[in-house]
Write a protein that holds these residues in place. Structure first.
Motif: not given
Length: 348
Positions: A2, A315, A318-321
């Protein structure tokens, strides 16, 4: 993997003429972090000693957490943390409560919690790269460039003695030379544009009487029409004596020399308003990530952002970090540096 786009901000390290013996912000960072304590342990290896208390900030601190010597640069992440702080939490367990004489409602409970023991809430992050006298950084949430400057000032002068306390320095935002053609003093106004940006126009301050400036000058001292006797010396000055004599000898009956003269003073004088414009650049760079447009002396408005900065993808772990992947940020900031140098926007 992500990704998320963030603005990469640029600042130029300026020690205001102080003699730093050739040191740059990169070498100063490296020297400060090389300082050892009484047990010969370098600051790189002492995280607790890299914690800076912000004065009058209700318990806010800045920690230089991960920091690495890349040989060609110094790269690190800063965390803005808050002690004695509470975080609002919504507990997703419904309950019915009487909210007024006529309202019974089902709600979720809203509560506040302190950080678990041995931890603190992170209120902002900055990932920064010092290379030569250039610094590139990405900031999130409540982190600001002022906090970055304050931390480096503390690191160089208080945490270590890398720089004498009498030395002042700035982290100067710059105009993008591809958008600001010619002299900075030619800027008439700056405009902020963007859906999420405040819409505003900034006009550079007018000259203050007695203030020194550096601008092109052209003022008429006198306009005068002069005939023959006074005109001949003027013609001699313009064309030389031989050509002037030839011209006089060629005059026919009823003809005479006349000069319509406009005398002007031209030159350049010092301009401190450039410094004011650079202060405006700093203020706008900190205030908004909206596009800043320049109106030049010809009235033309620039097409792109006048502040030297750019958006880049980063980068996420993780998604939503809310965090960025450390090694990837390092690579991307070095990529921006290389791009700016290649495009002639900064010097290596």
């Amino acid at each position: 993997m992500p990704t998320a786009y963030h603005m990469v901000h640029y600042r130029r390290f300026d020690a205001g003429g102080a003699n730093l013996n050739g040191d740059t912000i990169e070498t100063l960072c490296r020297s400060a972090l090389d300082v050892t304590d009484k047990t010969s342990v370098k600051l790189w290896e002492r995280a607790q000693d890299r914690l800076f208390d912000i004065a009058e900030s209700d318990g806010r601190q800045i920690l230089l957490n991960k920091v690495a010597d890349l040989s060609s640069a110094v790269f690190g992440e800063m965390c803005l943390v808050q002690s004695r702080d509470l975080q609002a939490l919504l507990e997703l367990t419904p309950s019915k409560v009487q909210l007024s004489n006529i309202t019974m409602a089902e709600i979720f409970n809203l509560d506040e919690r302190s950080a678990p023991k041995g931890s603190q809430f992170v209120r902002g992050m900055a990932y920064w790269l010092a290379i030569g006298n250039h610094i590139f950084f990405v900031k999130t949430h409540s982190m600001t460039s002022d906090y970055l400057h304050s931390y480096l000032d503390w690191l160089f002068k208080t945490c270590t003695s890398t720089v004498d306390k009498s030395v002042g320095f700035t982290l100067q935002a710059e105009f993008d030379p591809s958008q600001v053609a010619g002299d900075v003093g030619d800027i008439r106004s700056l405009r902020v544009r963007g859906k999420a940006a405040p819409q505003l126009s900034v006009t550079p301050p007018k000259e203050v009487p007695g203030e020194s400036r550096v601008v092109k000058t052209s003022r008429t001292v006198a306009d005068k029409f002069v005939q023959f006797g006074q005109a001949v010396p003027v013609v001699e000055a313009l064309f030389g004596k031989s050509k002037a004599d030839s011209l006089v000898n060629s005059l026919g009956d009823g003809e005479y020399l006349a000069v319509d003269a406009s005398v002007k003073v031209r030159g350049r004088r010092t301009e401190e308003s450039r410094a004011k414009l650079r202060e405006i650049a700093n203020d706008l760079a900190d205030m908004t990530e909206g596009e800043v447009q320049v109106e030049g002396k010809d009235g033309k408005v620039s097409d792109g952002d006048a502040i030297l900065r750019t958006r880049m993808p980063f980068h996420l772990p993780h998604e939503g970090s809310n965090l960025l992947e450390f090694d990837n940020v390092s690579d991307q900031l070095q990529e921006v540096y290389a791009r700016f140098v290649k495009d002639g926007k900064i010097k290596a």
